[in-house]
Design a protein around this motif. Sequence first.
Motif, short mmCIF file in Angstrom:
data_model
loop_
_atom_site.label_atom_id
_atom_site.label_comp_id
_atom_site.label_asym_id
_atom_site.label_seq_id
_atom_site.Cartn_x
_atom_site.Cartn_y
_atom_site.Cartn_z
N PHE A 123 -25.98 57.16 5.51
CA PHE A 123 -27.24 57.07 6.26
C PHE A 123 -27.15 55.96 7.30
O PHE A 123 -26.57 54.90 7.04
CB PHE A 123 -28.41 56.75 5.32
CG PHE A 123 -28.85 57.90 4.43
CD1 PHE A 123 -28.13 59.08 4.34
CD2 PHE A 123 -30.00 57.78 3.68
CE1 PHE A 123 -28.54 60.12 3.52
CE2 PHE A 123 -30.43 58.81 2.86
CZ PHE A 123 -29.69 59.98 2.78
N ASP A 124 -27.78 56.20 8.43
CA ASP A 124 -27.86 55.14 9.43
C ASP A 124 -29.06 54.24 9.11
O ASP A 124 -29.83 54.50 8.19
CB ASP A 124 -27.92 55.70 10.85
CG ASP A 124 -29.17 56.52 11.15
OD1 ASP A 124 -30.25 56.26 10.55
OD2 ASP A 124 -29.08 57.44 11.99
N ARG A 125 -29.19 53.18 9.88
CA ARG A 125 -30.26 52.19 9.63
C ARG A 125 -31.65 52.82 9.66
O ARG A 125 -32.50 52.50 8.83
CB ARG A 125 -30.14 51.07 10.67
CG ARG A 125 -31.07 49.93 10.46
CD ARG A 125 -30.79 48.82 11.51
NE ARG A 125 -31.54 47.65 11.20
CZ ARG A 125 -31.16 46.70 10.36
NH1 ARG A 125 -30.01 46.80 9.74
NH2 ARG A 125 -31.91 45.65 10.13
N ARG A 126 -31.89 53.71 10.60
CA ARG A 126 -33.19 54.37 10.72
C ARG A 126 -33.49 55.23 9.48
O ARG A 126 -34.59 55.20 8.95
CB ARG A 126 -33.22 55.22 12.00
CG ARG A 126 -34.54 55.88 12.31
CD ARG A 126 -34.44 56.78 13.54
NE ARG A 126 -33.38 57.77 13.46
CZ ARG A 126 -33.46 58.90 12.76
NH1 ARG A 126 -34.52 59.19 12.05
NH2 ARG A 126 -32.44 59.75 12.75
N GLN A 127 -32.49 55.96 9.04
CA GLN A 127 -32.67 56.80 7.85
C GLN A 127 -32.92 55.95 6.61
O GLN A 127 -33.77 56.30 5.78
CB GLN A 127 -31.44 57.69 7.64
CG GLN A 127 -31.29 58.77 8.69
CD GLN A 127 -29.93 59.45 8.58
OE1 GLN A 127 -28.89 58.80 8.46
NE2 GLN A 127 -29.96 60.78 8.62
N LEU A 131 -36.20 55.95 4.27
CA LEU A 131 -36.09 56.20 2.83
C LEU A 131 -36.75 55.09 2.03
O LEU A 131 -37.52 55.35 1.10
CB LEU A 131 -34.62 56.35 2.43
CG LEU A 131 -34.35 56.60 0.94
CD1 LEU A 131 -35.02 57.88 0.48
CD2 LEU A 131 -32.85 56.65 0.68
N VAL A 132 -36.47 53.85 2.38
CA VAL A 132 -37.07 52.71 1.67
C VAL A 132 -38.59 52.76 1.81
O VAL A 132 -39.32 52.56 0.83
CB VAL A 132 -36.50 51.37 2.17
CG1 VAL A 132 -37.30 50.19 1.65
CG2 VAL A 132 -35.04 51.24 1.77
N SER A 133 -39.07 53.07 2.99
CA SER A 133 -40.51 53.17 3.21
C SER A 133 -41.12 54.28 2.36
O SER A 133 -42.16 54.10 1.72
CB SER A 133 -40.79 53.42 4.70
OG SER A 133 -42.17 53.60 4.90
N PHE A 134 -40.47 55.43 2.34
CA PHE A 134 -40.97 56.55 1.55
C PHE A 134 -41.01 56.20 0.06
O PHE A 134 -41.99 56.46 -0.63
CB PHE A 134 -40.10 57.80 1.76
CG PHE A 134 -40.48 58.95 0.90
CD1 PHE A 134 -41.56 59.76 1.23
CD2 PHE A 134 -39.78 59.22 -0.27
CE1 PHE A 134 -41.93 60.81 0.41
CE2 PHE A 134 -40.14 60.27 -1.09
CZ PHE A 134 -41.22 61.07 -0.74
#
Length: 161
Positions: A123-127, A131-134
């Motif tokens: 995963f890239d930084r944005r992904q 994911l962490v936010s979700f």
Amino acid sequence: MPHQRELATAAALALPRFVSATVRFHTAVADRLGVTPAELHCLQLVHSGATDSPTELARLLGMTTGAFTRMLDRMERARLVERAPDPADRRRLRVRALPDRMAELTELYAPLAQRFGERLAAFDRRQLTALVSFLTDGETAADLATQQVDEAARQPREIRG
């Protein structure tokens, strides 16, 4: 390429399957260790550093302090954890995982942890941020939903005629 709505639907459908598979895995690990899934969850909370406070562990597990104390007694007999005095306040106790059983737990989790690690590394930084936010938002939503279920359970049921 699927549209946004299709992806959101696919994610919403995949989530309960992921949770079910995770529950099956945790149940299998608990069976292998000879403990209940709640005892395994407690062990993971202690090992992960989430908390070592008996009161906080009881809260995180959704248990009364009395029920948690009984579970802790069983976990001590199974040589999973020990109660130890809090160095900052000797009137308080802390729960510590015992190293020999943690090695066994680590071995059982290694294949799944490796697979998750490989996937997350792709995963890239944005992904990863998404994911962490979700997951963080999902934890909050699940906690609120649990409170609502608990509150509804405490309400007297209407008598229907």
